[in-house]
Enzyme design. Structure first.
Site, short mmCIF file in Angstrom:
data_model
loop_
_atom_site.label_atom_id
_atom_site.label_comp_id
_atom_site.label_asym_id
_atom_site.label_seq_id
_atom_site.Cartn_x
_atom_site.Cartn_y
_atom_site.Cartn_z
N GLN A 62 0.77 -1.20 0.07
CA GLN A 62 -0.12 -0.04 0.08
C GLN A 62 0.82 1.17 0.21
O GLN A 62 0.14 2.53 0.14
CB GLN A 62 -0.85 0.09 1.12
CG GLN A 62 -1.93 -1.07 1.09
CD GLN A 62 -3.02 -0.91 1.99
OE1 GLN A 62 -4.37 -0.91 1.73
NE2 GLN A 62 -2.85 -0.62 3.37
N ASP A 63 2.10 1.18 -0.12
CA ASP A 63 3.01 2.38 0.13
C ASP A 63 3.84 2.09 -0.99
O ASP A 63 5.44 2.38 -0.51
CB ASP A 63 3.35 2.93 1.30
CG ASP A 63 3.92 4.22 1.29
OD1 ASP A 63 3.77 5.00 0.21
OD2 ASP A 63 4.52 4.61 2.45
#
Length: 246
Positions: A62-63
């Site tokens: 997610q990053d």
């Protein structure tokens, strides 16, 4: 990034990680403003393998962004910073108080997160494709527009700019693979990260012809020059007609 095994009794809660001697992908991009396609493929393939390992364990990073990718002195890629990682089992037992919070960095975040939708492996794929596009062109595919598109109608207006317009050395079929992986609609992207990586190295017959791209996208300067010339001719014609009527 691997944790180090501990050999003695721990009195405090901590984790020791391996030391990576090298540089972030962000610095690598600065040092290699015009990398060859093979170098980009090599880095993306390694990142994809790591992300696929995440996904097999029902985890989403997610990053995914250049600052969270390390390249050591041997050229081995390491994914770091798991502060935004979503673990399926943990997420289900400890729901967040703010499910709509954007955990990643907005320029690399998949559009569905801005709609408040949960991420999927295709979300990490989008971030991977953003980095690929950036390495090949020097810019982000949608700039900051993705973070401003907070509705499906706004996201449908996002326009992919062909990587070939920025870097003519990008093969048309690689551009086609990027276009698909960067689609604002997650269901129109590749189902598996391995498919995207495969298409970066092997020409997909579906992308061997360049799709029609409006002139305003291919050459904005020429478009506005042409439009200005057309308007000038219309004005001259109207003035001539008006003068004739008098």
């Amino acid at each position: 990034l691997k944790p180090r095994p501990h050999s003695r009794r721990r009195n405090y809660l901590y984790t020791v990680m391996e030391f990576v001697e090298g540089q972030t992908l962000r610095q690598w991009i600065v040092d290699h403003p015009k990398p060859d396609l093979e170098s980009v493929r090599n880095i993306m393939e390694q990142i994809a393998l790591g992300l696929e390992a995440f996904h097999r364990m029902e985890m989403l990073h997610q990053d995914v962004r250049p600052d969270n990718i390390m390249i050591d002195v041997t050229g081995t890629v390491k994914i770091i910073d798991f502060g935004s990682t979503r673990v399926a089992g943990v997420a289900e037992t400890t729901p967040s108080d703010d499910d709509d919070a954007i955990l990643g960095t907005m320029q690399y975040t998949a559009p569905e997160y801005f709609l408040g939708e949960p991420g999927t492996p295709r979300s990490d794929l989008f971030s991977l494709a953003v980095m690929t596009y950036q390495m090949l062109t020097g810019v982000l595919p949608y700039g900051a527009e993705v973070s401003r598109a907070r509705s499906k109608s706004a996201q449908r207006k996002l326009s992919y700019r062909s990587a070939q317009t920025l870097n003519p050395e990008v093969p048309v079929w690689v551009d086609g693979a990027l276009r698909r992986a960067l689609d604002p609609d997650p269901y129109k992207r590749y189902e598996a990260m391995s498919e995207f990586i495969f298409d970066l190295r092997n020409p997909n017959s579906a992308y061997l012809t360049q799709p029609h791209v409006p002139l305003v996208e291919r050459n904005p300067l020429r478009f506005w020059q042409g439009l200005s010339a057309l308007l000038f001719c219309v004005i001259v014609a109207l003035l001539a007609w008006h003068h004739g009527m008098r």
